[in-house]
Write an enzyme that holds these catalytic residues in place. Structure first.
Site, mmCIF file in Angstrom:
data_model
loop_
_atom_site.group_PDB
_atom_site.id
_atom_site.type_symbol
_atom_site.label_atom_id
_atom_site.label_comp_id
_atom_site.label_asym_id
_atom_site.label_seq_id
_atom_site.Cartn_x
_atom_site.Cartn_y
_atom_site.Cartn_z
ATOM 1 N N SER A 1 0.833 -1.208 0.000
ATOM 2 C CA SER A 1 0.000 0.000 0.000
ATOM 3 C C SER A 1 0.859 1.245 0.000
ATOM 4 C CB SER A 1 -0.900 0.013 1.244
ATOM 5 O OG SER A 1 -1.590 1.248 1.359
ATOM 6 N N TYR B 1 -2.825 0.444 9.879
ATOM 7 C CA TYR B 1 -3.011 -0.275 8.613
ATOM 8 C C TYR B 1 -1.724 -0.198 7.775
ATOM 9 C CZ TYR B 1 -3.969 -0.745 3.667
ATOM 10 O OH TYR B 1 -3.878 -1.080 2.333
ATOM 11 N N LYS C 1 -17.255 -1.119 0.506
ATOM 12 C CA LYS C 1 -16.195 -0.627 1.373
ATOM 13 C C LYS C 1 -16.639 0.490 2.323
ATOM 14 C CE LYS C 1 -12.106 -0.080 -0.538
ATOM 15 N NZ LYS C 1 -11.255 -0.961 0.301
#
Length: 333
Positions: free
Chosen positions: A117, A144, A180
């Site tokens: 990411s 995250y 999401k």
């Protein structure tokens, strides 16, 4: 056979569509679908695949040899919410699970493509170069991002990145993201706001060097992401960490204006205060350096923001069925 973990998710199901468009349906989907209220099951309903295995059953079946060895595992399965507060759960799903998948692939010499990411870059003060030698200098802004950084570092230390490809996805938008919730793209949120009230809300800036709405992101269309993954499948000798972005930073105002244009609607943007809890963890500028992927041989041009938003809005969001669907593609063709 190809295995896609997170295959019912946003990027995973889009990759399944990409493979279907190449004539491949020998794909094993691994995921959880959750409540029917999210509609996530619809990400798969118009696509073809060989079988579906629940996430919690997958690793025992894989590691005991109950599944035939695939030619590749595309590991997209993860908790992708940047707001997730359960650190132990993030470690379990995004780090420990990924280590087991990667270890199996290395042992069996199976091609691995996995999702890292752009959140690993933190505030961007160390740049956005996908250079493995600088990986320890990065400081993610949330747990995250740190869970993804942990796996990248482990993969580098244990030689995984000599044979696997990890993709640092930037701000991806496109079909099949609807489950999401708050993590949907700004394009999807802008479309909903325009349809509901005719205007779009964007955060004000709390930094003097950025005007309201001029905060910038590297917005990348999902079709570009799946094209990169398809290319990596066809080039198994290409390994390492790679950025997956457009290579261009565009403002949130640009994105909102592109959405209004796609709907042939006059722009109406309202700037609202940024929540205090975001102010210290908010990225004001991201831009993927795409030189490494280009040097590896990837030649396909990236979709411009205006082109991507127009296709997404007109062919999907503003249609009766906004999901990737092979039948819809046949009709449009």
């Amino acid at each position: 056979m190809i295995i896609i973990t997170g295959g019912a998710g946003f990027i995973g199901s889009a990759m399944l569509w990409e493979l279907n468009m190449q004539g491949r349906d020998d794909v094993l989907v691994v995921d959880t679908l959750g409540s029917t209220a999210t509609g996530q099951w619809q990400n798969l309903s118009g696509l073809k695949f060989a079988d579906f295995i629940p996430r919690d059953s997958f690793l025992p079946l894989l590691e005991t040899g109950a599944l035939p060895d695939p030619s590749a595992i595309i590991h997209m399965g993860a908790i992708s919410a940047t707001t997730e507060t359960d650190a132990d759960l993030l470690i379990e799903r995004n780090f420990a699970f990924s280590k087991r998948v990667a270890s199996y692939c290395m042992q069996k010499r199976i091609r691995l493509i996995y999702a890292s990411s752009a959140a690993t870059y933190g505030d961007g003060s160390m740049g956005y170069e996908d250079d493995e030698t600088r990986i320890d200098t990065l400081r993610p802004l949330n747990m995250y991002g740190y869970s993804k950084q942990l796996f990248d570092r482990w993969a580098l230390k244990n030689g995984v990145l000599k044979r696997a490809a990890g993709l640092k996805f930037f701000n991806v938008y496109g079909p099949n993201e609807y489950h999401k919730a708050e993590m949907t793209s700004v394009v999807y949120k802008a479309f909903r706001q325009i349809r509901e009230k005719g205007s779009v809300n964007l955060f004000k800036s709390h930094r003097p060097d950025y005007r309201d709405g001029q905060q910038q992101r590297d917005f990348v269309y999902i079709r570009d992401c799946t094209a990169i993954m398809a290319w990596l499948l066809d080039h198994p000798d290409t390994s390492g960490l790679f950025n997956a972005g457009s290579g261009e930073a565009r403002s949130f105002s640009d994105l909102a204006l592109a959405t209004f244009a796609a709907l042939d609607t006059e722009p109406d943007i309202t700037y609202i205060p940024m929540p205090e809890n975001l102010q210290g963890r908010y990225q004001y500028h991201t831009c993927a350096s795409m030189g490494k992927l280009r040097q590896a041989g990837y030649r396909k041009p990236m979709t411009t923001l205006e082109e991507g938003v127009r296709e997404y809005v007109r062919n999907y969001l503003d249609s009766e069925r906004p999901y990737y669907d092979l039948q819809s593609h046949i009709k449009h063709a």
